[in-house]
Design an enzyme around this catalytic site. Structure first.
Site, short mmCIF file in Angstrom:
data_model
loop_
_atom_site.label_atom_id
_atom_site.label_comp_id
_atom_site.label_asym_id
_atom_site.label_seq_id
_atom_site.Cartn_x
_atom_site.Cartn_y
_atom_site.Cartn_z
N LEU A 172 -43.19 11.39 54.97
CA LEU A 172 -42.96 12.96 54.78
C LEU A 172 -42.74 13.23 53.26
CD1 LEU A 172 -40.83 13.63 57.85
CD2 LEU A 172 -43.23 13.77 57.81
N ASP A 173 -43.17 14.41 53.04
CA ASP A 173 -42.78 14.78 51.54
C ASP A 173 -41.40 15.07 51.55
OD1 ASP A 173 -45.49 14.92 50.92
OD2 ASP A 173 -45.74 17.17 51.37
N LEU A 174 -40.96 14.71 50.46
CA LEU A 174 -39.60 15.29 50.00
C LEU A 174 -38.78 16.25 50.54
CD1 LEU A 174 -36.88 14.26 48.14
CD2 LEU A 174 -38.07 16.00 46.46
#
Length: 235
Positions: free
Chosen positions: A65-67
């Site tokens: 997942l993105d940051l």
């Protein structure tokens, strides 16, 4: 925007929110602001994967997942499970549901965004729409609530391109609140994008299982029914 050690201040409380754990995998609710996997420098070591490896030294990432994105993240704890889980993500045999709060008021109650994506290389990690060289990317959206200046939507991606949901919502003129790449980060305290549900086949039993992580900016939204895909083309 490239992440630097000075930018990185991951949350530490709670340290790791475990949704499910067995001998093959551990499922966590990743907070926004924590990397899925370690970065390239020691200052960026802290991540979901490094925290899981403190418990399961052989753990391996199977998706990310993105940051800024929070929600359901699966980590394999055995090598055999890693191959099975990774294959499901690559072959689009999983089901995913995201919640997002976007800027402005969406006019349509539902719709589909079908725009191919490719890395905007000079401005990486930004992605961009490119009909000539982009890879297919498809997202369904459903309006859950409208407010005066924002809309809560349920997103169901059919593909898993980098930044897909962020670019697709921005392409409609409704970037996700708090998006520092495709919108205005000043509009929210965080990226309002949450991986609410993930369905997959258990790597050992083959049973279809669905995991759910409550959303901090929309805790009242109940989970939806997720049926397994009959074939990769249906995901």
């Amino acid at each position: 925007m490239t992440l630097t050690p000075l930018d990185y201040n991951p949350p530490t409380e709670p340290w790791l929110t475990v949704i499910h754990e067995d001998r093959d995998m551990i499922v966590v609710n990743k907070p926004g602001g924590l990397l899925s996997v370690p970065g390239r420098t020691p200052e960026l070591l802290d991540s979901v994967l490094s925290r899981v490896r403190a418990i399961h030294p052989g753990a391996q990432a199977v998706h990310r997942l993105d940051l800024g994105t929070s929600g359901v993240l699966v980590v394999a704890t055995r090598r055999k499970a890693e191959a099975t889980l990774r294959g499901q993500f690559q072959d689009r045999l999983t089901r995913k549901v995201y919640l997002a709060r976007v800027t402005g008021v969406l006019a349509e109650d539902s719709g589909q965004v079908d725009l191919p994506l490719i890395c905007d290389w000079p401005n990486r990690p930004r992605q961009m729409v490119c009909h000539d060289t982009g890879k297919p990317a498809l997202t369904d959206y459903f309006v859950l609530e409208r407010a005066e200046e924002s809309t809560l939507v349920l997103l169901r991606p059919h593909t898993g391109r980098s930044h897909q949901l962020r670019v697709h919502m921005a392409s409609l003129g409704h970037p996700i609140i708090g998006d520092n790449l495709y919108g205005d980060a000043r509009q929210g305290d965080r990226l309002h994008l949450h991986a609410s549900q993930l369905g997959l086949h258990h790597p050992y039993s083959g049973e279809w299982v669905v995991f759910h992580a409550p959303c901090d900016f929309a805790p009242h939204v109940p989970p939806v029914t997720l049926e397994p895909p009959a074939s990769p083309s249906e995901t």
